[in-house]
Design a protein around this motif. Structure first.
Motif, PDB file in Angstrom:
ATOM      1  N   TYR A 172      -6.745 -15.759 -16.096  1.00 58.10           N
ATOM      2  CA  TYR A 172      -7.958 -14.715 -15.951  1.00 58.10           C
ATOM      3  C   TYR A 172      -7.688 -13.844 -17.266  1.00 58.10           C
ATOM      4  N   GLY A 173      -6.576 -13.910 -18.098  1.00 58.47           N
ATOM      5  CA  GLY A 173      -6.357 -13.079 -19.064  1.00 58.47           C
ATOM      6  C   GLY A 173      -5.981 -11.690 -18.759  1.00 58.47           C
ATOM      7  N   ASP A 174      -6.707 -10.814 -18.244  1.00 51.80           N
ATOM      8  CA  ASP A 174      -6.665  -9.434 -18.097  1.00 51.80           C
ATOM      9  C   ASP A 174      -6.029  -9.313 -16.513  1.00 51.80           C
ATOM     10  N   LEU A 175      -4.833  -9.270 -16.460  1.00 54.57           N
ATOM     11  CA  LEU A 175      -4.282  -9.462 -14.971  1.00 54.57           C
ATOM     12  C   LEU A 175      -4.510  -8.112 -14.165  1.00 54.57           C
ATOM     13  N   GLN A 176      -4.552  -6.944 -14.937  1.00 54.59           N
ATOM     14  CA  GLN A 176      -4.462  -5.706 -14.127  1.00 54.59           C
ATOM     15  C   GLN A 176      -6.052  -5.641 -13.641  1.00 54.59           C
ATOM     16  N   ALA A 177      -6.951  -6.069 -14.733  1.00 50.76           N
ATOM     17  CA  ALA A 177      -8.586  -5.921 -14.356  1.00 50.76           C
ATOM     18  C   ALA A 177      -8.793  -6.906 -13.216  1.00 50.76           C
ATOM     19  N   TRP A 178      -7.906  -8.303 -13.217  1.00 45.93           N
ATOM     20  CA  TRP A 178      -8.201  -9.141 -12.091  1.00 45.93           C
ATOM     21  C   TRP A 178      -7.398  -8.416 -10.854  1.00 45.93           C
ATOM     22  N   PHE A 179      -6.585  -7.679 -10.810  1.00 44.80           N
ATOM     23  CA  PHE A 179      -6.104  -7.243  -9.770  1.00 44.80           C
ATOM     24  C   PHE A 179      -6.902  -6.190  -9.091  1.00 44.80           C
ATOM     25  N   ARG A 180      -7.276  -5.243 -10.051  1.00 42.60           N
ATOM     26  CA  ARG A 180      -8.272  -4.092  -9.494  1.00 42.60           C
ATOM     27  C   ARG A 180      -9.577  -4.678  -8.777  1.00 42.60           C
ATOM     28  N   ALA A 181     -10.087  -5.592  -9.651  1.00 40.90           N
ATOM     29  CA  ALA A 181     -11.509  -6.198  -9.021  1.00 40.90           C
ATOM     30  C   ALA A 181     -11.320  -7.051  -8.026  1.00 40.90           C
ATOM     31  N   THR A 182     -10.260  -7.769  -7.841  1.00 40.78           N
ATOM     32  CA  THR A 182     -10.065  -8.559  -6.464  1.00 40.78           C
ATOM     33  C   THR A 182      -9.752  -7.680  -5.221  1.00 40.78           C
ATOM     34  N   ARG A 183      -8.957  -6.641  -5.440  1.00 43.49           N
ATOM     35  CA  ARG A 183      -8.503  -5.664  -4.458  1.00 43.49           C
ATOM     36  C   ARG A 183      -9.727  -5.096  -3.866  1.00 43.49           C
ATOM     37  N   VAL A 184     -10.504  -4.333  -4.904  1.00 41.97           N
ATOM     38  CA  VAL A 184     -11.546  -3.685  -4.610  1.00 41.97           C
ATOM     39  C   VAL A 184     -12.767  -4.275  -3.856  1.00 41.97           C
TER      40      VAL A 184
ATOM     41  N   ALA B 184       1.014  -1.304   0.108  1.00 43.62           N
ATOM     42  CA  ALA B 184       0.080  -0.076  -0.046  1.00 43.62           C
ATOM     43  C   ALA B 184       0.886   1.233  -0.105  1.00 43.62           C
ATOM     44  N   THR B 185       0.511   2.321  -0.775  1.00 36.39           N
ATOM     45  CA  THR B 185       1.333   3.435  -0.927  1.00 36.39           C
ATOM     46  C   THR B 185       1.405   4.069   0.490  1.00 36.39           C
ATOM     47  N   GLY B 186       2.524   4.440   1.084  1.00 33.73           N
ATOM     48  CA  GLY B 186       2.513   4.879   2.334  1.00 33.73           C
ATOM     49  C   GLY B 186       2.626   3.962   3.621  1.00 33.73           C
ATOM     50  N   CYS B 187       2.702   2.637   3.173  1.00 33.45           N
ATOM     51  CA  CYS B 187       2.579   1.818   4.358  1.00 33.45           C
ATOM     52  C   CYS B 187       3.944   0.757   3.783  1.00 33.45           C
TER      53      CYS B 187
ATOM     54  N   GLY C 110      -9.238   5.028  -0.399  1.00 30.31           N
ATOM     55  CA  GLY C 110      -8.264   5.958  -1.093  1.00 30.31           C
ATOM     56  C   GLY C 110      -6.880   5.500  -1.219  1.00 30.31           C
ATOM     57  N   ILE C 111      -6.727   4.491  -0.401  1.00 27.47           N
ATOM     58  CA  ILE C 111      -5.249   3.736  -0.453  1.00 27.47           C
ATOM     59  C   ILE C 111      -4.834   3.205  -1.680  1.00 27.47           C
ATOM     60  N   ARG C 112      -3.784   3.070  -2.342  1.00 32.73           N
ATOM     61  CA  ARG C 112      -3.527   2.733  -3.584  1.00 32.73           C
ATOM     62  C   ARG C 112      -2.331   1.535  -3.082  1.00 32.73           C
ATOM     63  N   VAL C 113      -2.742   0.385  -3.808  1.00 29.00           N
ATOM     64  CA  VAL C 113      -2.195  -0.913  -3.619  1.00 29.00           C
ATOM     65  C   VAL C 113      -1.463  -1.218  -4.713  1.00 29.00           C
ATOM     66  N   SER C 114       0.013  -1.939  -4.657  1.00 30.46           N
ATOM     67  CA  SER C 114       0.231  -2.266  -6.196  1.00 30.46           C
ATOM     68  C   SER C 114       1.073  -3.684  -5.814  1.00 30.46           C
ATOM     69  N   HIS C 115       1.398  -4.307  -7.027  1.00 28.32           N
ATOM     70  CA  HIS C 115       2.043  -5.599  -6.934  1.00 28.32           C
ATOM     71  C   HIS C 115       2.769  -5.896  -8.110  1.00 28.32           C
TER      72      HIS C 115
ATOM     73  N   GLN D   7       9.738  -6.693  -7.631  1.00 24.74           N
ATOM     74  CA  GLN D   7       9.363  -5.156  -7.406  1.00 24.74           C
ATOM     75  C   GLN D   7       7.992  -5.271  -7.461  1.00 24.74           C
ATOM     76  N   ALA D   8       7.372  -4.617  -6.339  1.00 25.73           N
ATOM     77  CA  ALA D   8       5.879  -4.408  -6.258  1.00 25.73           C
ATOM     78  C   ALA D   8       5.483  -3.273  -7.126  1.00 25.73           C
ATOM     79  N   GLN D   9       5.577  -3.683  -8.392  1.00 28.88           N
ATOM     80  CA  GLN D   9       4.999  -2.650  -9.522  1.00 28.88           C
ATOM     81  C   GLN D   9       4.520  -3.147 -10.640  1.00 28.88           C
ATOM     82  N   GLY D  10       3.780  -2.635 -11.650  1.00 26.07           N
ATOM     83  CA  GLY D  10       3.016  -3.100 -12.654  1.00 26.07           C
ATOM     84  C   GLY D  10       1.683  -3.332 -12.565  1.00 26.07           C
ATOM     85  N   LEU D  11       1.145  -3.724 -11.321  1.00 24.61           N
ATOM     86  CA  LEU D  11      -0.142  -3.443 -10.783  1.00 24.61           C
ATOM     87  C   LEU D  11      -0.712  -2.743 -10.016  1.00 24.61           C
ATOM     88  N   SER D  12      -1.698  -2.034 -10.110  1.00 22.19           N
ATOM     89  CA  SER D  12      -1.951  -0.815  -9.343  1.00 22.19           C
ATOM     90  C   SER D  12      -3.544  -0.847  -9.018  1.00 22.19           C
TER      91      SER D  12
END
Length: 295
Positions: A164-176, A18-21, A145-150, A134-139
């Motif tokens: 799942y095909g669309d990894l960014q969409a999967w990351f966002r959907a599961t995290r939210v 998490a950004t700031g954590c 309001g907290i931004r998380v990345s992986h 590195q925890a970057q590439g997915l956000s």
């Protein structure tokens, strides 16, 4: 989240920063020494397929990996508001026996033993090959309001991309959507209808000699790590809680409010809710094929 920090490899949620954590790095950990041959529900089929893909990827990187079984629900997941299953309470109280059992399983699982059998430098490689360097590439930005990345690299990302095909969409959907679950519990317990329903529950508990203002305080008293209760005493309190939850109507109120806020939160985040359902639906045929052809 993977357990390579506490244990070894768990196929659950991607480890996030998490950004700031402080960032979280995961370590290998699992139970089960053989590959399961069958999956039941949609969730289990998807989970098992992801595990099989992680196993294939990790072995390609030169590591050993054992497919993990699903972790049992913690009591806070099974009963987020009040223990309301008298039979379960009589057997497990607040589930500290199950947690101790799970800890023992984690310590003895093959991934955990393997992780601790290799040199320290190799352990770092294992973690990197699983999670990415590195925890970057997915956000994703959570509702609070907290931004998380992986990382979008590593074997878990590779497995989820294949599934799942669309990894960014999967990351966002599961995290939210995962964060919405925690929000829902807070909304329910803050609701005046829940608070009103707690009062007759507390009266019922007092009639049974327990003077706790709400279920959260009762659970905390019995499960606090500093003063663990004997199992029989824990079972007695949890059994009283469950009986009062049913007789006072608190269980029914909590379930009704949970469903109400679940629908409300889903409507407030339609994109992520729809994406999660779509990605799971589209991944299911691939998952079944992966499980059916597992070595």
């Amino acid at each position: 989240m993977h357990r390579w920090t506490l244990t070894l490899l768990t196929a659950g949620l991607l480890a996030t920063t998490a950004t700031g954590c402080a960032g979280t790095t995961t370590t290998p950990g699992a139970t089960g020494s053989s590959t399961p041959r069958a999956a039941g529900s949609t969730a289990e089929t998807l989970r098992l397929a992801e595990q099989l893909l992680i196993k294939k990827c990790m072995e390609k990187e030169g590591h050993k990996y054992w497919v993990e079984p699903a972790a049992p629900d913690d009591v806070s997941v099974r009963f987020p508001y009040v223990v309301d299953d008298p039979a379960w309470a009589r057997a497990h109280g607040y589930g500290t026996d199950l947690r101790r059992q799970r800890v023992a399983e984690v310590r003895s699982d093959p991934n955990q033993r393997y992780f601790h059998s290799v040199p320290a430098g190799t352990r770092a490689v294992l973690v990197s090959d699983l999670n990415g360097a590195q925890a970057q590439g997915l956000s994703a930005r959570l509702p609070n309001g907290i931004r998380v990345s992986h990382s979008d690299q590593g074997c878990q990302a590779t497995a989820q991309r294949q599934l799942y095909g669309d990894l960014q969409a999967w990351f966002r959907a599961t995290r939210v959507t995962d964060s919405l679950a925690g929000m829902r519990v807070g909304l329910v317990t803050d609701d005046k209808r829940y608070k009103a329903a707690v009062k007759p529950w507390a009266r019922c508990m007092r009639e049974r000699t327990y003077t706790y203002a709400d279920p959260a305080r009762a659970r905390a008293a019995a499960t606090g790590p500093e003063t663990p209760w004997p199992h029989a005493k824990e079972v007695g309190l949890a059994s009283a809680e469950a009986a009062c939850a049913v007789s006072s109507g608190l269980s029914s109120v909590a379930k009704s409010l949970d469903a109400e806020y679940r629908d409300q939160l889903r409507r407030s985040h339609p994109r992520e809710t729809a994406d999660l359902a779509r990605l799971k639906r589209e991944a299911l045929p691939r998952a079944r094929e992966i499980v059916a052809h597992a070595d």
